[in-house]
Design a protein around this motif. Structure first.
Motif, PDB file in Angstrom:
ATOM      1  N   ILE A   1     -38.367  12.448  89.872  1.00 24.30           N
ATOM      2  CA  ILE A   1     -39.240  13.304  90.702  1.00 24.30           C
ATOM      3  C   ILE A   1     -40.751  12.966  90.382  1.00 24.30           C
ATOM      4  O   ILE A   1     -41.567  12.805  89.622  1.00 24.30           O
ATOM      5  CB  ILE A   1     -39.441  15.362  90.773  1.00 24.30           C
ATOM      6  CG1 ILE A   1     -37.576  15.618  90.821  1.00 24.30           C
ATOM      7  CG2 ILE A   1     -40.239  15.543  91.732  1.00 24.30           C
ATOM      8  CD1 ILE A   1     -37.665  16.484  90.730  1.00 24.30           C
ATOM      9  N   VAL A   2     -41.148  12.184  91.977  1.00 23.50           N
ATOM     10  CA  VAL A   2     -42.555  11.196  92.060  1.00 23.50           C
ATOM     11  C   VAL A   2     -43.719  11.388  92.162  1.00 23.50           C
ATOM     12  O   VAL A   2     -43.530  12.475  93.670  1.00 23.50           O
ATOM     13  CB  VAL A   2     -42.153  10.376  92.278  1.00 23.50           C
ATOM     14  CG1 VAL A   2     -43.956   9.688  92.386  1.00 23.50           C
ATOM     15  CG2 VAL A   2     -41.120   9.264  91.463  1.00 23.50           C
ATOM     16  N   ALA A   3     -44.592  12.087  91.822  1.00 25.12           N
ATOM     17  CA  ALA A   3     -45.944  13.001  92.227  1.00 25.12           C
ATOM     18  C   ALA A   3     -46.164  12.222  93.896  1.00 25.12           C
ATOM     19  O   ALA A   3     -46.475  11.099  93.975  1.00 25.12           O
ATOM     20  CB  ALA A   3     -47.154  13.189  91.620  1.00 25.12           C
ATOM     21  N   GLU A   4     -46.702  13.078  94.566  1.00 27.26           N
ATOM     22  CA  GLU A   4     -46.904  12.346  95.507  1.00 27.26           C
ATOM     23  C   GLU A   4     -48.317  11.447  96.003  1.00 27.26           C
ATOM     24  O   GLU A   4     -48.387  10.412  96.903  1.00 27.26           O
ATOM     25  CB  GLU A   4     -47.249  13.050  97.022  1.00 27.26           C
ATOM     26  CG  GLU A   4     -47.687  13.154  98.171  1.00 27.26           C
ATOM     27  CD  GLU A   4     -47.445  13.896  99.149  1.00 27.26           C
ATOM     28  OE1 GLU A   4     -47.105  13.377 101.279  1.00 27.26           O
ATOM     29  OE2 GLU A   4     -47.341  15.359  99.770  1.00 27.26           O
ATOM     30  N   SER A   5     -48.699  11.545  94.991  1.00 27.06           N
ATOM     31  CA  SER A   5     -50.145  11.587  94.911  1.00 27.06           C
ATOM     32  C   SER A   5     -49.772  10.219  93.771  1.00 27.06           C
ATOM     33  O   SER A   5     -51.103   9.156  94.185  1.00 27.06           O
ATOM     34  CB  SER A   5     -51.427  11.846  93.724  1.00 27.06           C
ATOM     35  OG  SER A   5     -50.723  13.256  92.594  1.00 27.06           O
ATOM     36  N   ASP A   6     -48.925   9.714  93.130  1.00 30.25           N
ATOM     37  CA  ASP A   6     -48.920   8.408  92.662  1.00 30.25           C
ATOM     38  C   ASP A   6     -48.650   7.393  94.202  1.00 30.25           C
ATOM     39  O   ASP A   6     -47.861   6.288  93.599  1.00 30.25           O
ATOM     40  CB  ASP A   6     -47.786   8.662  92.054  1.00 30.25           C
ATOM     41  CG  ASP A   6     -48.368   9.563  90.594  1.00 30.25           C
ATOM     42  OD1 ASP A   6     -50.037   9.394  90.567  1.00 30.25           O
ATOM     43  OD2 ASP A   6     -47.697  10.188  89.679  1.00 30.25           O
ATOM     44  N   LEU A   7     -48.159   7.759  94.914  1.00 29.13           N
ATOM     45  CA  LEU A   7     -46.619   7.067  96.250  1.00 29.13           C
ATOM     46  C   LEU A   7     -48.558   6.014  96.752  1.00 29.13           C
ATOM     47  O   LEU A   7     -49.249   6.861  96.925  1.00 29.13           O
ATOM     48  CB  LEU A   7     -45.970   8.096  96.861  1.00 29.13           C
ATOM     49  CG  LEU A   7     -44.509   8.681  96.686  1.00 29.13           C
ATOM     50  CD1 LEU A   7     -44.575   9.304  96.846  1.00 29.13           C
ATOM     51  CD2 LEU A   7     -44.124   7.781  95.607  1.00 29.13           C
ATOM     52  N   PRO A   8     -48.307   5.015  97.361  1.00 27.60           N
ATOM     53  CA  PRO A   8     -46.827   4.811  97.531  1.00 27.60           C
ATOM     54  C   PRO A   8     -46.706   3.666  96.071  1.00 27.60           C
ATOM     55  O   PRO A   8     -47.904   3.457  95.640  1.00 27.60           O
ATOM     56  CB  PRO A   8     -47.449   3.706  98.458  1.00 27.60           C
ATOM     57  CG  PRO A   8     -48.557   3.048  98.537  1.00 27.60           C
ATOM     58  CD  PRO A   8     -48.611   4.188  98.765  1.00 27.60           C
TER      59      PRO A   8
ATOM     60  N   GLN B   1     -40.824  -0.917  97.904  1.00 25.88           N
ATOM     61  CA  GLN B   1     -41.841  -0.083  97.988  1.00 25.88           C
ATOM     62  C   GLN B   1     -41.400   1.423  97.845  1.00 25.88           C
ATOM     63  O   GLN B   1     -39.970   1.857  98.354  1.00 25.88           O
ATOM     64  CB  GLN B   1     -42.477   0.057  98.882  1.00 25.88           C
ATOM     65  CG  GLN B   1     -43.904  -1.155  99.205  1.00 25.88           C
ATOM     66  CD  GLN B   1     -44.839  -0.975 101.053  1.00 25.88           C
ATOM     67  OE1 GLN B   1     -45.055   0.497 100.736  1.00 25.88           O
ATOM     68  NE2 GLN B   1     -45.165  -1.777 100.952  1.00 25.88           N
TER      69      GLN B   1
ATOM     70  N   VAL C   1     -41.741   4.859  99.070  1.00 24.65           N
ATOM     71  CA  VAL C   1     -42.673   5.635  99.769  1.00 24.65           C
ATOM     72  C   VAL C   1     -42.791   7.293 100.066  1.00 24.65           C
ATOM     73  O   VAL C   1     -41.466   7.439  99.222  1.00 24.65           O
ATOM     74  CB  VAL C   1     -43.274   4.964 101.131  1.00 24.65           C
ATOM     75  CG1 VAL C   1     -44.093   3.511 100.662  1.00 24.65           C
ATOM     76  CG2 VAL C   1     -41.441   5.380 101.387  1.00 24.65           C
TER      77      VAL C   1
END
Length: 302
Positions: free
Chosen positions: A256-263, A300, A302
């Motif tokens: 689960i990737v933190a939104e702040s680390d995207l893209p 990407q 995203v």
């Protein structure tokens, strides 16, 4: 893979969307799915009933022992034992059913969007927009084979070394091949914010399932047995990558990737290996549909 809740809630709608792909039964064995789902529901309902019954009986055992009624407590304990046996059998059967459902769902493709035109073949495609003007030439356009052979594109040596659909390059064409990869990597990393990666060329089955190559396209992959063994570590099958899209995308598999680390923007230059099992006799002249070719991939998250 589709969310199984979608199939449980509205299987008919899923089938209707698959109908636009011409042969839904080839993607999903509907009768088998319904049978497994019915059995799963029955087992889970029965499991809940047995667990409640076991909890109730367990309380009785404590009460009976507290009153000194050991014979009655032993009888209730025997009931609890038989319930445990049935629960164990149900759990084992549920595990088999879940595995069967997983296998069924792995073969189901994404559902076409309602806006996608339905046609018999490529002639049913709809042109949405066009950009630029196609070039015209005042001379006869040559095939890449005719141009490339004079620059070091050597099909005969590729065939001698490996077989059909392999190419050997030497001299100017080999240098251009290398330079194009360098140019693409430099452009994407210096101008477009991508991170250059170096990835394995051999991956396990879980990685290929993560991007949908397995099970549907297994015939288009090259298996890579380890040391002549049937599989890799722990006897797990290994495969040559068909594209580094596989390895780059699976970087975040099961995370689960933190939104702040995207893209997350990744690029890699790798060889790509494809058996092209379904393309016999199609577009085989020159460097079209090769078993091995190089590509700079961009992914990407995203």
């Amino acid at each position: 893979m589709l969310d199984i809740l979608l199939l449980r809630k509205d299987l008919d709608a899923v089938i209707a969307r698959l109908q636009t792909r011409k042969n839904p039964q080839a993607f999903l064995d509907v009768d088998a799915f319904r049978a497994f789902e019915a059995e799963r529901k029955t087992l889970q309902t029965r499991t809940e009933e047995l667990q409640a019954q076991r909890n109730s009986l367990s309380k009785q055992i404590g009460m009976l022992k507290g009153k000194g009624q050991h014979a009655d407590a032993d009888a209730v304990m025997a009931q609890v034992g038989s319930i445990k046996t049935e629960l164990d059998n149900s759990a084992a059967r549920l595990e088999v059913i879940q595995a069967e459902l997983q296998t069924l769902l792995l073969a189901v493709p994404n559902l076409p969007h309602e806006s996608v035109p339905v046609g018999e073949d490529e002639h049913g495609n709809v042109e949405v927009r066009r950009w630029g003007t196609a070039r015209t030439f005042d001379f006869e356009v040559k095939d890449h084979v005719d141009i490339g052979e004079k620059l070091g594109l050597d099909f005969d040596t590729g065939i001698k070394l490996s077989g059909s659909r392999f190419t050997f390059m030497r001299g100017p064409i080999a240098q251009m091949h290398r330079a194009l990869a360098q140019f693409m990597l430099d452009t994407q990393t210096r101008e477009h914010g991508y991170t250059e990666c170096y990835t394995p060329y051999i991956v396990n089955g879980d990685t290929l399932r993560g991007t949908g190559q397995l099970p549907k396209f297994e015939a288009d992959l090259f298996a890579a047995n380890k040391g002549g063994q049937e599989g890799g570590e722990d006897n797990q099958a290994l495969y040559l990558i068909p594209t580094s899209e596989v390895t780059l995308t699976n970087v975040v598999r099961d995370e689960i990737v933190a939104e702040s680390d995207l893209p997350i923007k990744l690029t890699a230059h790798t060889p790509c290996f494809r058996s092209e099992a379904g393309s016999a006799g199609r577009d085989t002249r020159g460097m079209i549909r090769q078993h091995q070719f190089d590509k700079v991939e961009m992914v990407q998250i995203v």
